[in-house]
Write a protein that holds these residues in place. Structure first.
Motif, PDB file in Angstrom:
ATOM      1  N   GLY A  34      20.811 -47.703  26.015  1.00 57.66           N
ATOM      2  CA  GLY A  34      20.925 -46.742  26.979  1.00 57.66           C
ATOM      3  C   GLY A  34      21.573 -45.201  26.180  1.00 57.66           C
ATOM      4  O   GLY A  34      21.543 -45.190  24.947  1.00 57.66           O
ATOM      5  N   ARG A  35      22.332 -45.077  26.503  1.00 59.16           N
ATOM      6  CA  ARG A  35      23.682 -43.734  26.564  1.00 59.16           C
ATOM      7  C   ARG A  35      23.718 -43.288  25.120  1.00 59.16           C
ATOM      8  O   ARG A  35      23.864 -42.785  23.907  1.00 59.16           O
ATOM      9  N   ILE A  36      24.397 -44.650  25.029  1.00 54.09           N
ATOM     10  CA  ILE A  36      25.033 -45.118  24.168  1.00 54.09           C
ATOM     11  C   ILE A  36      24.399 -46.030  23.023  1.00 54.09           C
ATOM     12  O   ILE A  36      24.055 -45.491  21.840  1.00 54.09           O
ATOM     13  N   ASP A  55      15.910 -53.759  25.272  1.00 49.96           N
ATOM     14  CA  ASP A  55      16.475 -52.843  26.142  1.00 49.96           C
ATOM     15  C   ASP A  55      15.070 -54.017  27.847  1.00 49.96           C
ATOM     16  O   ASP A  55      14.474 -54.560  27.562  1.00 49.96           O
ATOM     17  N   LEU A 110      25.552 -52.808  26.246  1.00 47.02           N
ATOM     18  CA  LEU A 110      25.465 -53.463  26.958  1.00 47.02           C
ATOM     19  C   LEU A 110      26.278 -52.366  27.810  1.00 47.02           C
ATOM     20  O   LEU A 110      27.496 -52.476  28.253  1.00 47.02           O
ATOM     21  N   THR A 112      28.776 -52.059  31.666  1.00 46.90           N
ATOM     22  CA  THR A 112      30.208 -52.793  31.606  1.00 46.90           C
ATOM     23  C   THR A 112      30.650 -52.321  32.946  1.00 46.90           C
ATOM     24  O   THR A 112      31.532 -51.771  32.989  1.00 46.90           O
ATOM     25  N   SER A 146      30.189 -52.597  23.425  1.00 42.10           N
ATOM     26  CA  SER A 146      30.825 -52.480  25.049  1.00 42.10           C
ATOM     27  C   SER A 146      32.252 -52.459  25.628  1.00 42.10           C
ATOM     28  O   SER A 146      32.969 -52.929  24.691  1.00 42.10           O
ATOM     29  N   THR A 147      32.662 -51.475  26.483  1.00 47.70           N
ATOM     30  CA  THR A 147      34.281 -51.542  26.312  1.00 47.70           C
ATOM     31  C   THR A 147      34.308 -52.515  27.726  1.00 47.70           C
ATOM     32  O   THR A 147      34.206 -52.943  28.773  1.00 47.70           O
ATOM     33  N   GLU A 181      33.270 -48.249  20.950  1.00 46.87           N
ATOM     34  CA  GLU A 181      32.739 -46.756  21.604  1.00 46.87           C
ATOM     35  C   GLU A 181      32.969 -46.269  21.673  1.00 46.87           C
ATOM     36  O   GLU A 181      33.130 -45.930  23.156  1.00 46.87           O
ATOM     37  N   ALA A 183      32.501 -41.885  21.860  1.00 50.76           N
ATOM     38  CA  ALA A 183      32.037 -41.010  21.809  1.00 50.76           C
ATOM     39  C   ALA A 183      31.764 -40.699  23.597  1.00 50.76           C
ATOM     40  O   ALA A 183      31.790 -41.147  24.027  1.00 50.76           O
ATOM     41  N   PRO A 185      29.414 -38.764  26.136  1.00 45.91           N
ATOM     42  CA  PRO A 185      28.368 -38.130  26.860  1.00 45.91           C
ATOM     43  C   PRO A 185      28.255 -36.330  26.733  1.00 45.91           C
ATOM     44  O   PRO A 185      28.483 -35.881  26.534  1.00 45.91           O
TER      45      PRO A 185
HETATM   46  N1  LIG Z   1      28.247 -43.550  28.190  1.00 45.97           N
HETATM   47  C1  LIG Z   1      29.625 -43.247  28.144  1.00 45.97           C
HETATM   48  O1  LIG Z   1      29.810 -42.291  28.453  1.00 45.97           O
HETATM   49  C2  LIG Z   1      29.866 -44.078  27.286  1.00 45.97           C
HETATM   50  C3  LIG Z   1      30.605 -43.783  26.033  1.00 45.97           C
HETATM   51  C4  LIG Z   1      31.691 -44.829  25.509  1.00 45.97           C
HETATM   52  C5  LIG Z   1      31.891 -45.922  25.515  1.00 45.97           C
HETATM   53  N2  LIG Z   1      30.760 -46.483  26.354  1.00 45.97           N
HETATM   54  C6  LIG Z   1      30.287 -48.441  26.983  1.00 45.97           C
HETATM   55  O2  LIG Z   1      29.204 -47.984  26.109  1.00 45.97           O
HETATM   56  C7  LIG Z   1      28.630 -49.677  27.212  1.00 45.97           C
HETATM   57  C8  LIG Z   1      26.953 -48.850  27.306  1.00 45.97           C
HETATM   58  O3  LIG Z   1      27.103 -47.582  28.062  1.00 45.97           O
HETATM   59  P1  LIG Z   1      25.841 -46.214  28.598  1.00 45.97           P
HETATM   60  O4  LIG Z   1      26.413 -45.631  28.934  1.00 45.97           O
HETATM   61  O5  LIG Z   1      25.392 -46.504  27.140  1.00 45.97           O
HETATM   62  O6  LIG Z   1      25.308 -47.340  29.476  1.00 45.97           O
HETATM   63  P2  LIG Z   1      23.398 -47.169  29.385  1.00 45.97           P
HETATM   64  O7  LIG Z   1      23.285 -47.878  30.990  1.00 45.97           O
HETATM   65  O8  LIG Z   1      23.241 -45.956  29.866  1.00 45.97           O
HETATM   66  O9  LIG Z   1      22.953 -48.326  28.938  1.00 45.97           O
HETATM   67  C9  LIG Z   1      23.459 -49.664  29.368  1.00 45.97           C
HETATM   68  C10 LIG Z   1      21.192 -50.209  29.029  1.00 45.97           C
HETATM   69  O10 LIG Z   1      21.832 -51.575  28.290  1.00 45.97           O
HETATM   70  C11 LIG Z   1      19.983 -52.245  29.379  1.00 45.97           C
HETATM   71  N3  LIG Z   1      20.442 -53.305  29.787  1.00 45.97           N
HETATM   72  C12 LIG Z   1      20.969 -54.074  31.006  1.00 45.97           C
HETATM   73  N4  LIG Z   1      21.294 -55.387  30.823  1.00 45.97           N
HETATM   74  C13 LIG Z   1      20.510 -55.057  29.647  1.00 45.97           C
HETATM   75  C14 LIG Z   1      20.131 -56.660  29.478  1.00 45.97           C
HETATM   76  N5  LIG Z   1      20.629 -58.362  30.095  1.00 45.97           N
HETATM   77  N6  LIG Z   1      19.594 -57.168  28.205  1.00 45.97           N
HETATM   78  C15 LIG Z   1      18.907 -56.032  27.348  1.00 45.97           C
HETATM   79  N7  LIG Z   1      19.518 -54.567  27.654  1.00 45.97           N
HETATM   80  C16 LIG Z   1      20.574 -54.672  29.083  1.00 45.97           C
HETATM   81  C17 LIG Z   1      20.405 -51.060  30.090  1.00 45.97           C
HETATM   82  O11 LIG Z   1      18.050 -51.399  31.291  1.00 45.97           O
HETATM   83  C18 LIG Z   1      20.373 -49.210  29.681  1.00 45.97           C
HETATM   84  O12 LIG Z   1      19.381 -48.952  29.113  1.00 45.97           O
HETATM   85  C19 LIG Z   1      29.521 -49.318  28.159  1.00 45.97           C
HETATM   86  O13 LIG Z   1      30.193 -50.512  27.805  1.00 45.97           O
HETATM   87  C20 LIG Z   1      29.990 -48.346  28.229  1.00 45.97           C
HETATM   88  O14 LIG Z   1      31.375 -48.500  29.049  1.00 45.97           O
HETATM   89  C21 LIG Z   1      29.382 -46.299  27.558  1.00 45.97           C
END
Ligand SMILES: NC(=O)c1ccc[n+]([C@@H]2O[C@H](COP(=O)([O-])OP(=O)(O)OC[C@H]3O[C@@H](n4cnc5c(N)ncnc54)[C@H](O)[C@@H]3O)[C@@H](O)[C@H]2O)c1
Length: 462
Positions: A34-36, A55, A110, A112, A146-147, A181, A183, A185
């Motif tokens: 996803g995003r990260i 994913d 993933l 959280t 993941s956090t 992570e 970073a 968004p």
């Molecule tokens: N977005 C942010 O600003 C940011 C910044 C730093 C850290 N984080 C942390 O990074 C982690 C990911 O966040 P994100 O923003 O990328 O989330 P996101 O929702 O954008 O991406 C997560 C991805 O995981 C997939 N997924 C869910 N369950 C799954 C499974 N069982 N098997 C395979 N894929 C699965 C989802 O379909 C999704 O595409 C979190 O712990 C978040 O706290 C996020």
């Protein structure tokens, strides 16, 4: 246990690891793209390492494999995406049972989130941990980006990988590091280029292996942490610091409104002192990180029977009140014009939780819209990142003019760049009642007044 992988990173000395990195011999699996996770996977592939993304989102996987870059609001990665897809360095799959046995390094990105009772929800990470137990290639390194709460990796995650019958043994069959992570968004590329990486492994050797991997791919400063839990504590502390400081400014902002003081002027002055860090007031703190991270620390304290973390709890209370304070400002302005929220047409400008990204996770706009619904307002929504979309049970407008035309109130909820360019006279000319509630310090108060607006702003006393 599958034995397909030829590079058992755990059994290699650091010299051989460096050699294998230079020769692109390790295969990387990023679970959660996803995003990260996607920018992370693209960075590994761009460094030359064969990378597979896993994913559960079939549409996302299909989109990626057909060459469509999904993260339009993350600049620069689109070119890397085209390059690594055409070089076949990166592909995506929904099938973890195929991807894991072929990988030497597994990175988890993933979600959280938290549940409706504000309890952190680690279900996706734990379900992947049980798949790792079944399908991991022997001798692999598992990295959690993941956090998570400090101690989660040691106490909850590793036991699931080991399995109920302990068919996998930590440090023998697999090893684990945390590389949380940090970073932001919308700015992931620039953050990847400059932010130091936190790495804490379950032992020093694992920390060193994970550090050499991230150093190879990102070329940034590495911060070796004593263990996984310290790395996770550092990640949470950085974000919760922001949540608390925003709450502090939000609380003062509400006081300054009553005292007739413009918070922006106060902050401008404070910013001159070298040991002040400016945080801005607003309609609330959303997104997948800050609110959840505060609740992760609160959950840690609760689990230890340590009672509460009072400052974090108070900060959450204040920040969660801000959407309602926004409504209070609106009600006050409508009253000045002899109107009530009921049957008034209110334009909500911005639904993303932060400027210039397409993301509505835990966005304050949701609470604001819910409250407006309860109060029976006619709601129009405009957000340049959500055109003609269905958001919070409302269809969004096609453009700014449609949203503000004939409305009785505008709520500037997100400071998207497009909103910063609005001339206040536009509101006066298009709206039925020119009430503007600026939640993000976007408008210059003097110009707003001069334009004849009924103006209220969070923290903007005058
Ligand atoms: N977005 C942010 O600003 C940011 C910044 C730093 C850290 N984080 C942390 O990074 C982690 C990911 O966040 P994100 O923003 O990328 O989330 P996101 O929702 O954008 O991406 C997560 C991805 O995981 C997939 N997924 C869910 N369950 C799954 C499974 N069982 N098997 C395979 N894929 C699965 C989802 O379909 C999704 O595409 C979190 O712990 C978040 O706290 C996020």
């Amino acid at each position: 246990m599958n034995e397909f992988s030829s590079h058992k990173i755990m059994a290699m000395n650091m010299e051989n690891i460096q050699y294998s990195l230079q020769n692109n011999e390790f295969r990387i699996c990023v679970v959660g793209i996803g995003r990260i996770g996607l920018p992370t996977a693209l960075s590994f592939a761009n460094a030359g390492l064969n990378t597979i993304g896993v994913d559960i989102n079939e549409n996302l996987v299909q989109m990626i494999n057909s060459g469509q870059y999904p993260l339009k609001d993350e600049p620069e990665f689109d070119k890397i995406f085209d390059k690594v897809i055409s070089e076949k360095k990166f592909l995506a799959t929904t099938d973890i049972s195929v991807a894991l046995p072929k990988s030497d390094i597994v990175i988890l990105s993933l979600p959280t989130p938290m549940d409706k009772n504000y309890v952190p929800d680690y279900s996706s990470i734990l379900s992947v941990a049980s798949n790792i137990n079944k399908f991991l290639s022997s001798g692999s390194l598992v990295i959690v980006e993941s956090t998570v709460e400090p101690g989660f990796i040691e106490n909850d995650f590793i036991p699931v990988i080991e399995g109920k019958n302990k068919n996998l043994k930590l440090t023998i069959d697999f090893t684990v590091a945390a590389c949380p992570e940090t970073a932001n968004p919308g700015e992931i590329m620039s953050d990847f280029k400059k932010l130091p990486r936190l790495v804490g492994g379950i032992d020093e050797r694992t920390t060193n292996i994970a550090s050499s991997l991230y150093k190879h791919v990102f070329g940034v400063e590495m911060m070796s942490m004593p263990d996984c839990k310290t790395a996770n504590a550092a990640k949470l502390t950085g974000n919760v610091f922001r949540d608390i400081n925003i709450a502090f400014i939000n609380e003062l902002a509400m006081l300054f409104e009553k005292l007739g003081i413009d918070t922006m002027k106060v902050l401008e002055a404070c910013d001159k002192k070298y040991n002040f860090q400016t945080h801005y007031p607003g309609a609330g703190v959303g997104g997948p990180c800050l609110p959840v991270n505060s609740y992760q620390f609160l959950n840690s304290a609760r689990r230890l029977d340590d009672g509460v973390l009072r400052i974090i709890e108070a900060a959450r209370e204040i920040n969660e009140h801000m959407p309602y304070h926004t409504i209070e400002l609106l009600v006050d302005a409508l009253n000045e014009k002899g109107k009530s929220v009921k049957d008034s047409t209110i334009a909500v400008l911005g639904v993303s939780y932060k400027p210039n990204v397409r993301d509505i996770q835990l966005a304050p706009a949701e609470e604001i819209i819910k409250k407006l619904d309860q109060l029976k307002a006619n709601i129009k929504i405009y957000d340049p990142y959500f055109i003609n979309a269905e958001i919070f049970s409302h269809k969004t407008e096609e453009n700014l003019f449609n949203a503000i035309s004939n409305s009785d109130g505008v709520l500037l909820v997100t400071a998207h760049n497009e909103f910063k360019e609005i001339d206040p006279t536009l509101f006066k000319s298009k709206m039925k009642t020119p009430i503007v509630i600026d939640c993000r310090g976007i408008l210059d108060m003097r110009s707003a007044k001069k334009a004849g607006l009924v103006f209220r702003g969070i923290g903007r006393g005058w």
